[in-house]
Design a protein around this motif. Sequence first.
Motif, PDB file in Angstrom:
ATOM      1  N   LEU A 209       0.613  -1.136   0.172  1.00 20.81           N
ATOM      2  CA  LEU A 209      -0.021  -0.147  -0.113  1.00 20.81           C
ATOM      3  C   LEU A 209       0.961   1.256  -0.129  1.00 20.81           C
ATOM      4  O   LEU A 209       0.551   2.237  -0.525  1.00 20.81           O
ATOM      5  CB  LEU A 209      -0.984  -0.033   1.247  1.00 20.81           C
ATOM      6  N   ARG A 232      -8.228   8.452  -0.121  1.00 22.71           N
ATOM      7  CA  ARG A 232      -8.696   6.914   0.010  1.00 22.71           C
ATOM      8  C   ARG A 232      -7.732   6.005   0.288  1.00 22.71           C
ATOM      9  O   ARG A 232      -7.815   5.042   1.151  1.00 22.71           O
ATOM     10  CB  ARG A 232      -9.731   6.639  -1.069  1.00 22.71           C
ATOM     11  N   LEU A 236      -6.955   3.368   3.546  1.00 27.72           N
ATOM     12  CA  LEU A 236      -6.686   2.176   3.677  1.00 27.72           C
ATOM     13  C   LEU A 236      -5.056   1.886   4.283  1.00 27.72           C
ATOM     14  O   LEU A 236      -5.095   0.605   4.803  1.00 27.72           O
ATOM     15  CB  LEU A 236      -6.934   1.505   2.297  1.00 27.72           C
ATOM     16  N   GLU A 239      -5.573   2.012   7.849  1.00 29.71           N
ATOM     17  CA  GLU A 239      -6.239   0.785   8.464  1.00 29.71           C
ATOM     18  C   GLU A 239      -5.587  -0.258   8.506  1.00 29.71           C
ATOM     19  O   GLU A 239      -5.940  -1.151   9.230  1.00 29.71           O
ATOM     20  CB  GLU A 239      -7.428   0.955   7.550  1.00 29.71           C
ATOM     21  N   THR A 240      -4.829  -0.507   7.294  1.00 26.96           N
ATOM     22  CA  THR A 240      -3.998  -1.796   7.393  1.00 26.96           C
ATOM     23  C   THR A 240      -2.721  -1.802   8.380  1.00 26.96           C
ATOM     24  O   THR A 240      -2.341  -2.884   8.904  1.00 26.96           O
ATOM     25  CB  THR A 240      -3.301  -2.101   5.895  1.00 26.96           C
ATOM     26  N   LEU A 439      -9.159  -0.096  -5.437  1.00 22.48           N
ATOM     27  CA  LEU A 439      -8.946   0.161  -4.026  1.00 22.48           C
ATOM     28  C   LEU A 439      -9.853  -0.694  -3.192  1.00 22.48           C
ATOM     29  O   LEU A 439      -9.358  -1.694  -2.165  1.00 22.48           O
ATOM     30  CB  LEU A 439      -9.388   1.505  -3.425  1.00 22.48           C
ATOM     31  N   ASP A 440     -11.069  -0.924  -3.738  1.00 22.16           N
ATOM     32  CA  ASP A 440     -12.090  -2.009  -3.255  1.00 22.16           C
ATOM     33  C   ASP A 440     -11.283  -3.511  -3.155  1.00 22.16           C
ATOM     34  O   ASP A 440     -11.498  -4.181  -2.172  1.00 22.16           O
ATOM     35  CB  ASP A 440     -13.115  -2.195  -3.862  1.00 22.16           C
ATOM     36  N   ARG A 443      -8.469  -3.822  -0.757  1.00 15.36           N
ATOM     37  CA  ARG A 443      -9.133  -3.763   0.682  1.00 15.36           C
ATOM     38  C   ARG A 443      -9.727  -5.075   0.883  1.00 15.36           C
ATOM     39  O   ARG A 443      -9.464  -5.897   2.111  1.00 15.36           O
ATOM     40  CB  ARG A 443     -10.289  -2.804   0.896  1.00 15.36           C
ATOM     41  N   SER A 447      -8.194  -7.686   3.754  1.00 16.85           N
ATOM     42  CA  SER A 447      -9.190  -8.496   4.795  1.00 16.85           C
ATOM     43  C   SER A 447      -9.067 -10.035   4.891  1.00 16.85           C
ATOM     44  O   SER A 447      -9.162 -10.602   6.079  1.00 16.85           O
ATOM     45  CB  SER A 447     -10.533  -7.965   4.438  1.00 16.85           C
TER      46      SER A 447
END
Length: 492
Positions: A209, A232, A236, A239-240, A439-440, A443, A447
């Motif tokens: 990332l 965005r 991420l 968040e990671t 990006l989706d 992500r 996850s």
Amino acid sequence: MPSLVVHPPTSNRFPAALTLLLLGALAGCSGLPDEPAAQLMAQATAQLSSGSATQALPQRWWQLYRDRQLDLLVEQALNHNKDLEAAAAHVDALLARLEQVDSQRQPSTLLTYGVGYGRSRDDQTLAQATGERADAEWSHAPGFSLSYTLDLWGEVRYRLAAARANADAARALEDEWRVMVAAQTTRAYAQACVYAFSSLAQRHSVQVLERSVEVTRKLQQAGAATALDLARLNGLLEETRAPLPMLTARHQAALYELAVLSGMRPQDVARNSCARPPQLQAPLPVGDGWALVQRRADIRRAERQLQAATLAIGVARAELYPRVTFGAALESSASSLGKLGDSEALVYSVGPLLSWRFPNRGVAQAQVGQRRAQAREAQARFDATVLSALKQVEQALALYQGEQQRRQALQAALDNSQQVFELATRSHRAGALDALQLLDSERSLVSLQATLAQADLRLINRQIDLFQALGGGWQRDDQPQPLPLAALGAKP
């Protein structure tokens, strides 16, 4: 009887057959004939044999992972755990008690020797009768006595067998602690491995990332990406990065637990810790259901406690009958040390002694009633232990099957997500896909990687639960044999 290997994801026959086997065990321990139990065993074995491979449950199941570091840690834990040391001391105390009870079968002897200076009552009486004066003198009183209680009603045999059963129950409790220590060590090791692997995977995702953020920043400067795309992607990234501190902390906590269990220093454990979750390198062996009754330490302990409680009835019943003791005594009435060996001075007696609580036997009868009630309680506890073992096996099998299927589904999802991310990256570079879709996909990939790592840990825990339920973990080379009441020479 052969032992069997069942592959849990494809076979559901083991719990039903094990039910028949354990019910047969209950019937045998309840005093029913042996034939029905043998028939149930034969029927269950026939059901298990279909679609199964022959293989015994290993004594040390953790070696199925073929991880030398895990083997070392478990052996260290079994040799240095303080709870195991206390349990071993308790066993030694009961074995000493067994030797004490065993010595009661031998005749007891007593050797005494007394010496004094003065006048005896007999000398004083004789002096008064003759009108003379009794002089003080030295007196010697040697004595030797032997007594032997005739075990007519089996009291000593019952006490000896009950003491042996209690010692065996303590050994079974020690085995329970060994099973638990081995399981705790394996769990802690698996946690350390999973958290170390998760940290590496998470750091790799962070690095990917960070490179994506750098590329997006350059694209923004060139006008090919927007500030929203960069924001965005930065979100991420953070968040990671967020789970990393807790993964490191949980890894350290697992290492500290391993250090306490194994008696090693935390730095030594950390130096040799693994970086990938341990995986079974052989089919998961289940073995035959009847051997479960013999393997599980809690069932063996409950069986020995039932035996001890049943034998206590015989000990209490012996109090209802006369006790016959054979005795012999040898003394000397010599007045001086030089006359101790004279035949005229020797005093001896030989004969039996009879003692009996009659007619007041209420105390003994009450003790018999108490022991019978305790035996019924021990029988109920044994039945409950066996049924609980059956429940644990069925639950462990069901949960292991479910967790394994869940893990397989997550692995397939991760493979698809990896493929989607690679395709999305190519499409984004070609301009056919916008940054939000890329990006989706990224992500979703991150996850799923974290979820799969947790699934690995849950799967290992389910494997450990199943091995514990099947009685794996520790089997002594000198397992004590059952104590049939018929071999004791009496019937309580």
